[in-house]
Design a protein around this motif. Structure first.
Motif, short mmCIF file in Angstrom:
data_model
loop_
_atom_site.label_atom_id
_atom_site.label_comp_id
_atom_site.label_asym_id
_atom_site.label_seq_id
_atom_site.Cartn_x
_atom_site.Cartn_y
_atom_site.Cartn_z
N ARG A 84 -24.71 -31.44 32.35
CA ARG A 84 -23.87 -32.64 32.22
C ARG A 84 -24.55 -33.69 31.34
O ARG A 84 -23.92 -34.27 30.47
N ARG A 85 -25.82 -33.90 31.56
CA ARG A 85 -26.53 -34.93 30.81
C ARG A 85 -26.78 -34.51 29.37
O ARG A 85 -26.84 -35.35 28.48
N SER A 86 -26.95 -33.21 29.12
CA SER A 86 -27.32 -32.79 27.78
C SER A 86 -26.15 -32.29 26.94
O SER A 86 -26.25 -32.22 25.72
N SER A 87 -25.03 -31.94 27.57
CA SER A 87 -23.91 -31.45 26.77
C SER A 87 -23.32 -32.61 25.97
O SER A 87 -23.18 -33.71 26.46
N GLY A 88 -23.01 -32.33 24.74
CA GLY A 88 -22.47 -33.36 23.87
C GLY A 88 -23.53 -34.33 23.38
O GLY A 88 -23.23 -35.30 22.70
N ASN A 89 -24.78 -34.07 23.71
CA ASN A 89 -25.86 -34.95 23.29
C ASN A 89 -26.74 -34.15 22.33
O ASN A 89 -27.41 -33.22 22.74
N TYR A 90 -26.72 -34.52 21.08
CA TYR A 90 -27.46 -33.75 20.07
C TYR A 90 -28.95 -33.69 20.37
O TYR A 90 -29.60 -32.71 20.08
N TYR A 91 -29.48 -34.72 20.98
CA TYR A 91 -30.93 -34.77 21.22
C TYR A 91 -31.26 -34.13 22.56
O TYR A 91 -30.50 -34.23 23.51
N PRO A 92 -32.39 -33.45 22.65
CA PRO A 92 -32.80 -32.87 23.94
C PRO A 92 -32.92 -33.95 25.01
O PRO A 92 -33.25 -35.10 24.72
N VAL A 93 -32.63 -33.55 26.24
CA VAL A 93 -32.69 -34.47 27.38
C VAL A 93 -33.85 -34.04 28.27
O VAL A 93 -33.98 -32.86 28.61
N LYS A 94 -34.69 -35.00 28.62
CA LYS A 94 -35.82 -34.72 29.51
C LYS A 94 -35.43 -35.17 30.92
O LYS A 94 -35.06 -36.32 31.13
N LEU A 95 -35.50 -34.23 31.86
CA LEU A 95 -35.20 -34.56 33.24
C LEU A 95 -36.44 -35.15 33.91
O LEU A 95 -37.56 -35.01 33.40
N PRO A 96 -36.25 -35.82 35.04
CA PRO A 96 -37.41 -36.37 35.76
C PRO A 96 -38.44 -35.31 36.13
O PRO A 96 -39.61 -35.61 36.30
N THR A 97 -38.01 -34.05 36.21
CA THR A 97 -38.94 -32.96 36.53
C THR A 97 -39.83 -32.60 35.35
O THR A 97 -40.76 -31.82 35.48
N GLY A 98 -39.53 -33.16 34.16
CA GLY A 98 -40.29 -32.86 32.96
C GLY A 98 -39.68 -31.75 32.13
O GLY A 98 -40.13 -31.46 31.03
N GLU A 99 -38.63 -31.10 32.66
CA GLU A 99 -37.96 -30.04 31.91
C GLU A 99 -37.06 -30.65 30.84
O GLU A 99 -36.49 -31.73 31.03
N TYR A 100 -36.94 -29.94 29.73
CA TYR A 100 -36.06 -30.37 28.64
C TYR A 100 -34.84 -29.45 28.58
O TYR A 100 -34.96 -28.23 28.78
N TYR A 101 -33.69 -30.05 28.28
CA TYR A 101 -32.46 -29.31 28.10
C TYR A 101 -31.80 -29.74 26.79
O TYR A 101 -31.87 -30.90 26.40
N PHE A 102 -31.18 -28.76 26.14
CA PHE A 102 -30.44 -29.03 24.90
C PHE A 102 -29.07 -28.39 25.03
O PHE A 102 -28.96 -27.16 25.17
N TYR A 103 -28.03 -29.21 25.02
CA TYR A 103 -26.66 -28.72 25.21
C TYR A 103 -26.56 -27.80 26.42
O TYR A 103 -25.92 -26.76 26.39
N GLY A 104 -27.22 -28.16 27.50
CA GLY A 104 -27.12 -27.41 28.73
C GLY A 104 -28.06 -26.23 28.87
O GLY A 104 -28.09 -25.58 29.89
#
Length: 136
Positions: A63-83
């Protein structure tokens, strides 16, 4: 007699202008509706991929990374890109995605390299391209 013709010409011009304004407004409304429908369909397809576990393992990350061109860093330290969960900071995912978009790749078969992260990003780009081309 001249005033009557002038009045009729003015009335005709006003009516024609009003009809033109209505038509333009209608066209903009149709364009906006079509754009909304394309975005809804794209989101639906991305959710289906997520539900199948193909492109994300964490709905919140999706949800946080879909539609977001830039990678999203979760509080756990994991990165997601378009899900899709990334290795490191998503450099491979971004590179694969950019390559697929720039080359208008619409076949998943073209996303087979030695780099799994590049392949994941490429597949995300293929999904985007296929939706844009009305193929999915």
């Amino acid at each position: 007699m001249t005033d009557d013709r002038t009045t009729k010409a003015i009335i005709f011009a006003l009516i024609a202008g009003f009809i033109w304004i209505l038509w333009i407004g209608h066209q903009r409304s149709v364009d906006a509706r079509q754009e909304y429908e394309r975005n809804q369909e794209k989101e639906r397809l991305e959710r289906l991929a997520c539900d199948r576990g193909e492109y994300c393992s964490n709905f919140e990350a999706w949800r946080r990374s879909s539609g977001n061109y830039y990678p999203v860093k979760l509080p756990t330290g994991e990165y997601y890109f378009y899900g899709s969960k990334c290795i490191d900071k998503c450099e491979g995912h971004v590179a694969g995605y950019e390559w697929a978009i720039a080359n208008e790749i619409i076949s998943y078969n073209r996303c087979s390299t030695d780099s799994q992260s590049f392949n994941d990003g490429c597949e995300t780009g293929v999904i985007s391209n296929r939706v844009d081309h009305g193929l999915d």
